[in-house]
Design an enzyme around this catalytic site. Structure first.
Site, mmCIF file in Angstrom:
data_model
loop_
_atom_site.group_PDB
_atom_site.id
_atom_site.type_symbol
_atom_site.label_atom_id
_atom_site.label_comp_id
_atom_site.label_asym_id
_atom_site.label_seq_id
_atom_site.Cartn_x
_atom_site.Cartn_y
_atom_site.Cartn_z
ATOM 1 N N GLU A 1 -4.801 -4.800 10.819
ATOM 2 C CA GLU A 1 -3.778 -3.768 10.967
ATOM 3 C C GLU A 1 -4.018 -3.005 12.265
ATOM 4 O O GLU A 1 -4.826 -2.054 12.290
ATOM 5 C CB GLU A 1 -3.841 -2.782 9.795
ATOM 6 N N GLY B 1 3.055 -1.010 4.279
ATOM 7 C CA GLY B 1 3.044 0.415 3.979
ATOM 8 C C GLY B 1 4.449 0.898 3.645
ATOM 9 O O GLY B 1 4.953 0.728 2.541
ATOM 10 N N GLY B 2 5.116 1.501 4.626
ATOM 11 C CA GLY B 2 6.429 2.126 4.415
ATOM 12 C C GLY B 2 7.422 1.250 3.662
ATOM 13 O O GLY B 2 8.086 1.714 2.716
ATOM 14 N N LYS C 1 0.138 4.223 -0.281
ATOM 15 C CA LYS C 1 -0.521 5.408 0.304
ATOM 16 C C LYS C 1 -0.313 6.610 -0.629
ATOM 17 O O LYS C 1 -0.243 6.440 -1.835
ATOM 18 C CB LYS C 1 -0.041 5.640 1.731
ATOM 19 N N SER D 1 3.970 -1.857 10.402
ATOM 20 C CA SER D 1 5.431 -1.910 10.574
ATOM 21 C C SER D 1 6.024 -3.271 10.240
ATOM 22 O O SER D 1 6.971 -3.725 10.901
ATOM 23 C CB SER D 1 5.817 -1.470 11.991
ATOM 24 N N GLU E 1 -6.758 4.625 8.067
ATOM 25 C CA GLU E 1 -6.573 6.049 7.748
ATOM 26 C C GLU E 1 -7.838 6.631 7.127
ATOM 27 O O GLU E 1 -8.190 7.788 7.383
ATOM 28 C CB GLU E 1 -5.350 6.221 6.825
ATOM 29 N N ASN F 1 0.865 -1.183 0.000
ATOM 30 C CA ASN F 1 0.000 0.000 0.000
ATOM 31 C C ASN F 1 0.900 1.230 0.000
ATOM 32 O O ASN F 1 1.469 1.584 1.029
ATOM 33 C CB ASN F 1 -0.896 -0.032 1.248
ATOM 34 N N GLY G 1 2.974 2.519 10.770
ATOM 35 C CA GLY G 1 3.901 3.627 10.574
ATOM 36 C C GLY G 1 4.638 4.046 11.835
ATOM 37 O O GLY G 1 5.249 5.114 11.878
ATOM 38 N N HIS H 1 -9.395 0.971 5.195
ATOM 39 C CA HIS H 1 -8.112 1.225 5.865
ATOM 40 C C HIS H 1 -8.349 2.166 7.048
ATOM 41 O O HIS H 1 -9.180 3.081 6.962
ATOM 42 C CB HIS H 1 -7.117 1.842 4.873
HETATM 43 P P1 13P Z 1 3.294 0.555 7.691
HETATM 44 O O1 13P Z 1 3.822 -0.743 7.078
HETATM 45 O O2 13P Z 1 3.981 1.772 7.170
HETATM 46 O O3 13P Z 1 3.232 0.466 9.172
HETATM 47 O O4 13P Z 1 1.772 0.697 7.167
HETATM 48 C C1 13P Z 1 0.925 -0.381 7.255
HETATM 49 C C2 13P Z 1 -0.310 -0.062 6.508
HETATM 50 O O5 13P Z 1 -1.069 0.819 6.900
HETATM 51 C C3 13P Z 1 -0.565 -0.784 5.263
HETATM 52 O O6 13P Z 1 -1.856 -0.555 4.801
#
Ligand code: 13P
Length: 253
Positions: free
Chosen positions: A170, A237-238, A11, A216, A100, A9, A176, A98
């Site tokens: 998640e 994510g990251g 983002k 993470s 967010e 993802n 993050g 998600h």
């Molecule tokens: P991180 O891997 O950056 O923690 O993000 C996870 C995430 O929200 C994937 O959708």
């Protein structure tokens, strides 16, 4: 056998040129290095989808996902993207719910139900996200909270439709933050989710659903997470923004 899936993802990161470079690098590395039977889903921003689709066309492990879709199929919804638009550029998966989007755009369990229906009706595979905040975990209410997210958004579905979903757990406190859920914490929640699904739809459906972990996840912890019996991959994510890290995670089964 459940599908093993690693989804990236991205983002709201990367310009189009940067996204094309990242997707090309990942595509080449996956072709050269990934021997396992694993589905790799790239979820770039909307405006990258068409270009990334061309890059992964003809590959056997890479799939295309969107980060969101609208709950309506078409019409006067300025700035929104429909499921048919996504399908027209080769999208197969769509992230729904998600944390967010729940937090910053007010998406509720009830509203997400509509998005899931719209995505399924179009033949897209929803990657449905759930997860609790730190506050809820500290109160000891995390199992009830997360299972309720599934009940309220998904349990109206037929068993047949439910079986088409991918679930992603998640925990918000791990997204993050660099603070991953331990393999025990993640496995415990995944087991609860699978049991909750079995209670509604039976063991057959529950055993067939891929449940991904996100929060993470990185090359140094992916293997121990993916080794858990109810963890079928990750939503990253990251670390999905760095080709080397992402492909190392893909190779962690
Ligand atoms: P991180 O891997 O950056 O923690 O993000 C996870 C995430 O929200 C994937 O959708």
């Amino acid at each position: 056998m459940r599908d093993k899936i690693v989804a990236g993802n991205w983002k709201m990161n990367n310009t189009l040129d940067e996204g094309i470079s990242l997707a090309s690098e990942i595509s080449n590395m996956v072709a050269d290095e990934v021997m396992d039977d694993v589905k790799v889903v790239l979820c770039p921003p909307f405006i990258h989808l068409s270009s990334v689709s061309k890059i992964i066309e003809g590959t056997d492990k890479l799939y295309l996902g969107a980060q969101n879709c609208n709950d309506h199929t078409s019409g006067a919804y300025t700035g929104e993207i429909s499921v048919d638009m996504l399908k027209s550029v080769g999208v197969q998966y769509v992230i729904i719910g998600h944390s967010e989007r729940r937090e910053y755009y007010g998406e509720t369990n009830e509203f997400l139900m509509k998005k899931v229906d719209t995505a399924l009706a179009a033949g897209l595979t929803p990657i449905f996200c759930c997860g609790e905040s730190l506050e809820i975990r500290e109160k000891g209410e995390h199992f009830d909270f997360v299972t309720n997210q599934l009940t309220e958004s998904l349990f109206h579905l037929s068993a047949d439709d439910f079986g088409k979903l991918v679930i992603a757990y998640e925990p918000i406190w791990a997204i993050g933050t660099g603070k991953t859920a331990s393999k025990e914490q993640a496995q415990e929640m995944h087991e609860k989710l699978r049991a909750h699904i079995a209670g509604k739809y039976g063991e057959g459906v529950a055993e067939g659903i891929s449940i991904l972990y996100g929060g993470s996840c990185k090359p140094s912890n992916a293997a121990e997470l993916f080794a858990q019996k109810d963890i079928d991959g990750g939503l990253i994510g990251g670390a999905s923004l760095k080709s080397r890290d992402f492909v190392d995670i893909v190779k962690s089964f």
